[in-house]
Design an enzyme around this catalytic site. Structure first.
Site, PDB file in Angstrom:
ATOM      1  N   ALA A  63      -8.452  27.429  -1.059  1.00  0.00           N
ATOM      2  CA  ALA A  63      -8.309  28.061   0.257  1.00  0.00           C
ATOM      3  C   ALA A  63      -6.918  27.725   0.777  1.00  0.00           C
ATOM      4  O   ALA A  63      -6.270  26.794   0.300  1.00  0.00           O
ATOM      5  CB  ALA A  63      -9.359  27.499   1.210  1.00  0.00           C
ATOM      6  N   GLY A 105     -11.426  26.556  -3.730  1.00  0.00           N
ATOM      7  CA  GLY A 105     -12.018  27.879  -3.509  1.00  0.00           C
ATOM      8  C   GLY A 105     -11.706  28.834  -4.641  1.00  0.00           C
ATOM      9  O   GLY A 105     -12.443  29.798  -4.871  1.00  0.00           O
ATOM     10  N   GLU A 108     -14.288  28.203  -7.137  1.00  0.00           N
ATOM     11  CA  GLU A 108     -15.557  28.672  -6.561  1.00  0.00           C
ATOM     12  C   GLU A 108     -15.696  30.184  -6.692  1.00  0.00           C
ATOM     13  O   GLU A 108     -16.791  30.707  -6.896  1.00  0.00           O
ATOM     14  CB  GLU A 108     -15.667  28.217  -5.109  1.00  0.00           C
ATOM     15  CG  GLU A 108     -15.873  26.705  -5.000  1.00  0.00           C
ATOM     16  CD  GLU A 108     -15.889  26.222  -3.563  1.00  0.00           C
ATOM     17  OE1 GLU A 108     -14.820  26.269  -2.913  1.00  0.00           O
ATOM     18  OE2 GLU A 108     -16.959  25.796  -3.099  1.00  0.00           O
ATOM     19  N   GLU A 128     -11.156  19.179  -3.362  1.00  0.00           N
ATOM     20  CA  GLU A 128     -11.341  19.105  -1.912  1.00  0.00           C
ATOM     21  C   GLU A 128     -11.484  17.673  -1.402  1.00  0.00           C
ATOM     22  O   GLU A 128     -11.045  17.352  -0.301  1.00  0.00           O
ATOM     23  CB  GLU A 128     -12.565  19.911  -1.496  1.00  0.00           C
ATOM     24  CG  GLU A 128     -12.372  21.412  -1.534  1.00  0.00           C
ATOM     25  CD  GLU A 128     -12.670  22.023  -2.901  1.00  0.00           C
ATOM     26  OE1 GLU A 128     -12.702  21.279  -3.917  1.00  0.00           O
ATOM     27  OE2 GLU A 128     -12.842  23.248  -2.966  1.00  0.00           O
TER      28      GLU A 128
HETATM   29  N1  T1G Z   1      -2.975  25.997   0.806  1.00  0.00           N
HETATM   30  C1  T1G Z   1      -1.785  26.234   1.412  1.00  0.00           C
HETATM   31  N2  T1G Z   1      -0.579  25.969   0.844  1.00  0.00           N
HETATM   32  C2  T1G Z   1      -0.599  25.433  -0.387  1.00  0.00           C
HETATM   33  C3  T1G Z   1      -1.803  25.153  -1.075  1.00  0.00           C
HETATM   34  C4  T1G Z   1      -3.028  25.468  -0.422  1.00  0.00           C
HETATM   35  N3  T1G Z   1      -4.202  25.284  -1.013  1.00  0.00           N
HETATM   36  N4  T1G Z   1      -1.475  24.590  -2.276  1.00  0.00           N
HETATM   37  C5  T1G Z   1      -0.133  24.543  -2.324  1.00  0.00           C
HETATM   38  N5  T1G Z   1       0.383  25.034  -1.202  1.00  0.00           N
HETATM   39  C6  T1G Z   1       1.807  25.200  -0.904  1.00  0.00           C
HETATM   40  C7  T1G Z   1       2.507  23.862  -0.756  1.00  0.00           C
HETATM   41  O1  T1G Z   1       2.372  23.387   0.570  1.00  0.00           O
HETATM   42  C8  T1G Z   1       3.923  24.260  -1.096  1.00  0.00           C
HETATM   43  O2  T1G Z   1       4.437  24.952   0.037  1.00  0.00           O
HETATM   44  C9  T1G Z   1       3.748  25.305  -2.205  1.00  0.00           C
HETATM   45  O3  T1G Z   1       2.423  25.819  -2.022  1.00  0.00           O
HETATM   46  C10 T1G Z   1       3.886  24.712  -3.610  1.00  0.00           C
HETATM   47  O4  T1G Z   1       2.948  23.619  -3.681  1.00  0.00           O
HETATM   48  C11 T1G Z   1     -13.344  26.579   0.419  1.00  0.00           C
HETATM   49  C12 T1G Z   1     -11.731  24.770   1.573  1.00  0.00           C
HETATM   50  C13 T1G Z   1      -1.670  23.866  -6.758  1.00  0.00           C
HETATM   51  C14 T1G Z   1      -1.323  21.716  -8.014  1.00  0.00           C
HETATM   52  O5  T1G Z   1      -6.394  21.101  -2.758  1.00  0.00           O
HETATM   53  O6  T1G Z   1      -2.711  20.617  -5.519  1.00  0.00           O
HETATM   54  O7  T1G Z   1     -10.221  25.333  -1.424  1.00  0.00           O
HETATM   55  O8  T1G Z   1       6.353  23.392   0.476  1.00  0.00           O
HETATM   56  O9  T1G Z   1       4.697  21.876  -4.082  1.00  0.00           O
HETATM   57  O10 T1G Z   1       3.688  20.840  -7.355  1.00  0.00           O
HETATM   58  O11 T1G Z   1     -13.863  24.861  -1.031  1.00  0.00           O
HETATM   59  O12 T1G Z   1      -0.036  22.704  -4.674  1.00  0.00           O
HETATM   60  O13 T1G Z   1       6.716  25.493  -0.833  1.00  0.00           O
HETATM   61  O14 T1G Z   1       6.215  25.614   1.614  1.00  0.00           O
HETATM   62  O15 T1G Z   1       2.227  21.376  -4.423  1.00  0.00           O
HETATM   63  O16 T1G Z   1       3.388  23.168  -8.408  1.00  0.00           O
HETATM   64  C15 T1G Z   1      -8.302  23.062  -2.448  1.00  0.00           C
HETATM   65  C16 T1G Z   1      -3.732  21.991  -3.333  1.00  0.00           C
HETATM   66  C17 T1G Z   1      -8.016  23.584  -1.069  1.00  0.00           C
HETATM   67  C18 T1G Z   1      -4.963  22.378  -4.163  1.00  0.00           C
HETATM   68  C19 T1G Z   1       0.622  23.121  -7.304  1.00  0.00           C
HETATM   69  N6  T1G Z   1      -7.104  23.161  -3.263  1.00  0.00           N
HETATM   70  N7  T1G Z   1      -2.500  22.305  -4.008  1.00  0.00           N
HETATM   71  O17 T1G Z   1       1.470  21.980  -7.296  1.00  0.00           O
HETATM   72  O18 T1G Z   1       3.428  22.940  -5.984  1.00  0.00           O
HETATM   73  S1  T1G Z   1      -9.397  23.420   0.034  1.00  0.00           S
HETATM   74  C20 T1G Z   1      -6.213  22.151  -3.326  1.00  0.00           C
HETATM   75  C21 T1G Z   1      -2.062  21.537  -5.044  1.00  0.00           C
HETATM   76  C22 T1G Z   1     -10.502  24.573  -0.547  1.00  0.00           C
HETATM   77  C23 T1G Z   1     -12.753  25.570  -0.528  1.00  0.00           C
HETATM   78  C24 T1G Z   1     -11.850  24.558   0.113  1.00  0.00           C
HETATM   79  C25 T1G Z   1      -0.731  21.885  -5.601  1.00  0.00           C
HETATM   80  C26 T1G Z   1      -0.808  22.650  -6.928  1.00  0.00           C
HETATM   81  P1  T1G Z   1       6.036  24.857   0.344  1.00  0.00           P
HETATM   82  P2  T1G Z   1       3.352  22.327  -4.522  1.00  0.00           P
HETATM   83  P3  T1G Z   1       3.071  22.201  -7.336  1.00  0.00           P
END
Ligand code: T1G
Length: 708
Positions: A63, A105, A108, A128
């Site tokens: 998400a 998500g 999911e 998460e």
């Molecule tokens: N939401 C918003 N922005 C995100 C994002 C996310 N999920 N993931 C990354 N970004 C942005 C980050 O801030 C950065 O922005 C750019 O993308 C590159 O990220 C319903 C509710 C995927 C392994 O926890 O672990 O799903 O600084 O520098 O090193 O159940 O990003 O360029 O402006 O980290 O290549 C669950 C979180 C969400 C994954 C890539 N998902 N992301 O790593 O790039 S909650 C996560 C990461 C959810 C559901 C629930 C990593 C990555 P900017 P980066 P990277």
């Protein structure tokens, strides 16, 4: 703004292509468009199957975390389950084709599809829990139905990613394909149609315990309850229990209730704050993201002592040829031997393979000859923390290193601008303050000198990511960000000991407040001599307060040879690694109290210890923001959670001050201590920024001090 979803049709299959850079986050807009597209596919007689896949480097990575904040967050999260239902209830086979990563998500979405194919190099996960929440789009109910409750509990509780083959083996995936996702998904869909395979709703499957028996569940619950600071851990166990014991819809309702409870928790708000703060810290205000970087093909480290050998190890691990320069063969051999032993330990623990170690050591070039630095693109000095010695080294670097090479100092307290001038190349000069042990601690303070060139900063910030560090830029001041804030924290710890608290009480109060280790135990581990010598350096540089009692305890420990754990005694006496209260330290503190006319008390409340150690630290952080030493409040929080064991569930000292304690409380308590203890040395003088924010009801996090 281009649409995050494109619809294609081919061979009777509707292909839904997600394209929402940079990580294909499942935003509210995407979810709305997905729902519409699925309704169209359901009604389209020409559509016999659906394939869901993504453009770019990865499938959906979760998400949009930013959308989990604020009043409209819940309705946005509520967009997920109708999409999952639409996928699962489609009366035609739905295939999800993944590549790169499918997280949160995103995974999911895949679980709600009927069939799943992934590239062999892809990874899947539900991270998460690392944000203080849990999978809130059916993941806790569908994953157990595919892989069994035990695997599901492990994956969701750890938040760890799983490789494609392992995911296939556990039943999460149905096939692997090295084709691009669109082709892989289409091929699979056509195979299914040829076989007459229809929809296969995950929700209709039964949950296999997978060996997760009642005792294991009880243990998982007990482990989660032991860490109440992270409420999502227990909520996850409760969701898995629901998957095992309740019908799908009831389990889904329980998941939604617990998800919302976790999303609103301080812990989740703190962890989501740190998620973005850590990424923001890599951005340099005023510096274009596409600033050309200087190539770094070979580096040099000067000094094979504790810091130098730790620093060089980071670059060896990244495969960067590295010269390790010393002045004496014996010191060089000792440094190299220590590096080898460290690697041997990691191989013994299974953390590194023999070939990884060989590759790393192949990059190491021990040397006694400064001429070997001539073709280095970056040279970091890590010699003794003495201004004269460091100036001499920087002067040598300015002469020896090729034009365009970056010159860096690992100093933790000395003035970077003075060293930059000594090098004769201040534009090429930067501070790179590693934290001991330098090959383990993730934090790197990158110190921006007055004349440091922008591309030098940008290059070092990018390089820090290559060597697995979290870098934060600091301006030039005494102690940069972390140690400058640490100073007031350690000052008050010593005063509290002279006023009657024991090292054990001070440490326990601070550790109960959430820090990994209290000040006394921390200094015993780092070496009380290191701390005492910093005070001596402060005095030399006219930075020590004019207060004879200032840091008197650590000074006395140095004088009496109580250098900490390495000497078997410091603030504590040591039996092996066991810290034991030592009456000699109490006597030493009583004697110092007498000498400095400090009144001792029989009882000092833990709350006073926490306030006197942490609130001046927060106040100093506000000053650092005010002066532009740190670009952003989040930078300060990243320094403390990544370099000083500050609890991530409190979000860092600034986030905690803003959102847990409240600035008016910090202000009032600092004022109180100024009243009861006097403020002759300015120990309790409020930062004007903190005072202003407290008065206006705003937060330090609202201030966005950008300094170009
Ligand atoms: N939401 C918003 N922005 C995100 C994002 C996310 N999920 N993931 C990354 N970004 C942005 C980050 O801030 C950065 O922005 C750019 O993308 C590159 O990220 C319903 C509710 C995927 C392994 O926890 O672990 O799903 O600084 O520098 O090193 O159940 O990003 O360029 O402006 O980290 O290549 C669950 C979180 C969400 C994954 C890539 N998902 N992301 O790593 O790039 S909650 C996560 C990461 C959810 C559901 C629930 C990593 C990555 P900017 P980066 P990277």
């Amino acid at each position: 703004m281009s649409s995050p979803l494109r619809i294609h049709r081919q061979a009777g299959v509707t292909l839904l292509e997600i394209d929402n850079p940079p990580v294909n986050a499942a935003s509210a807009a995407l979810l709305r468009q997905l729902r519409e597209a699925l309704a169209q596919a359901a009604a389209d007689a020409a559509c016999q199957a659906v394939v869901l896949y993504a453009a770019g480097r990865s499938f959906v990575c979760g998400a949009d975390i930013a959308e989990l904040q604020g009043p409209a967050a819940q309705p946005r999260v509520d967009l997920f389950n109708p999409v999952m239902d639409a996928l699962e209830s489609l009366p035609k086979p739905v295939v999800c084709a993944m590549h790169g990563m499918a997280l949160g998500g995103g995974l999911e979405l895949a679980l709600a599809c009927h069939y799943r194919v992934a590239h062999p190099d892809s990874q899947v996960g539900l991270p998460e829990v690392q944000l203080g929440i849990l999978p809130g789009a059916g993941g806790t109910q569908r994953l157990p139905r595919l892989v069994g409750a035990r695997h599901a509990l492990e994956m969701i509780s750890s938040g760890k990613r799983v490789g494609a083959q392992a995911a296939l083996d556990m039943g999460l995936l149905d096939r692997l394909s090295a084709d691009p996702p669109r082709a892989a998904g289409l091929a699979y869909a056509l195979d299914l149609l040829r076989e007459g395979a229809g929809p296969r709703p995950t929700c209709l499957r039964q949950v296999d315990s997978g060996g997760l028996d009642a005792a294991a569940l009880r243990q998982a619950r007990a482990d989660a309850e032991a860490r109440p600071q992270y409420p999502a851990r227990l909520a996850i166990v409760q969701c898995i229990e629901a998957a095992l014991t309740q019908p799908f819809r009831a389990g889904l309702a329980e998941e939604r209730r617990l998800f919302e409870q976790c999303r609103l928790s301080h812990t989740s708000q703190a962890l989501r704050h740190l998620f973005f703060a850590q990424r923001q810290a890599a951005k340099l205000p005023g510096l274009p993201a596409d600033t050309p970087l200087r190539p770094i093909r070979k580096i040099g480290v000067i000094g094979a002592g504790t810091m130098g050998r730790g620093i060089v190890t980071n670059f060896l691990g990244a495969g960067i040829p590295s010269v390790l320069l010393e002045t004496r063969q014996e010191a060089l051999d000792k440094g190299v031997e220590h590096i080898r032993r460290t690697y041997d330990g990691q191989v013994a623990k299974g953390r590194l393979s023999d070939e990884r170690v060989r590759a790393a050591l192949d990059c190491l070039r021990p040397s006694l000859d400064p001429a070997d630095l001539a073709d280095c693109d970056l040279v970091i000095e890590a010699v003794f923390e003495d201004m004269q010695i460091k100036q001499d080294v920087c002067r040598m670097l300015g002469v020896r290193c090729k034009p365009g090479a970056i010159l860096a100092s690992n100093t933790s307290t000395l003035d970077i601008d003075v060293l930059a001038q000594a090098s004769g190349r201040p534009a090429d000069f930067v501070g790179m303050h590693f934290f001991s042990p330098a090959n383990i601690m993730r934090l790197l303070e990158v110190v921006r000198g007055r004349e440091t060139a922008p591309d030098v900063l940008a290059t070092v910030m990018r390089l820090s990511k290559t060597i697995g560090k979290t870098a934060v830029v600091s301006g030039v001041c005494y102690g940069f960000i972390g140690n400058r804030m640490l100073e007031s924290y350690l000052r008050e710890a010593d005063f509290l000991l002279m006023e009657g608290a024991s090292p054990r009480q001070v440490d326990r109060a601070i550790e109960n407040a959430g820090l990994a280790m209290g000040p006394c135990r921390m200094l015993d581990m780092a070496g009380t001599d290191v701390a005492a010598r910093i005070v001596i350096e402060q005095e030399k540089n006219g930075l020590r307060p004019d207060d004879p009692a200032y840091r008197a305890v650590v000074g006395r420990l140095l004088e009496t040879g109580r250098l900490g754990q390495k000497a078997g005694k410091g603030y504590y006496r040591y039996e092996g690694r066991q810290a034991v209260d030592d009456p000699e330290v109490q006597a030493l503190c009583e004697e110092l109290a007498r000498r400095h006319g400090i009144a001792r008390r029989d009882r000092i409340a833990d709350q006073e210890i926490v306030e006197r150690c942490l609130y001046p630290l927060i106040n100093e952080g506000a000053r650092i923001l005010e002066e532009g030493i740190a670009y952003r409040p989040g930078d300060v929080d990243v320094v403390w959670t990544h370099g000083y064991g500050f609890p991530d569930y409190l979000g860092g000292p600034i986030f905690m001050a803003d959102h847990v304690i409240g600035l008016p409380v910090v202000r009032d308590r600092l004022t109180h201590y100024a009243d009861v203890k006097g403020n002759a040395q300015g120990y309790w003088t409020l930062s004007p920024l903190l005072e202003r924010c407290a008065a206006q009801g705003t937060t330090l996090s609202d201030t966005h001090t950008n300094r170009t």
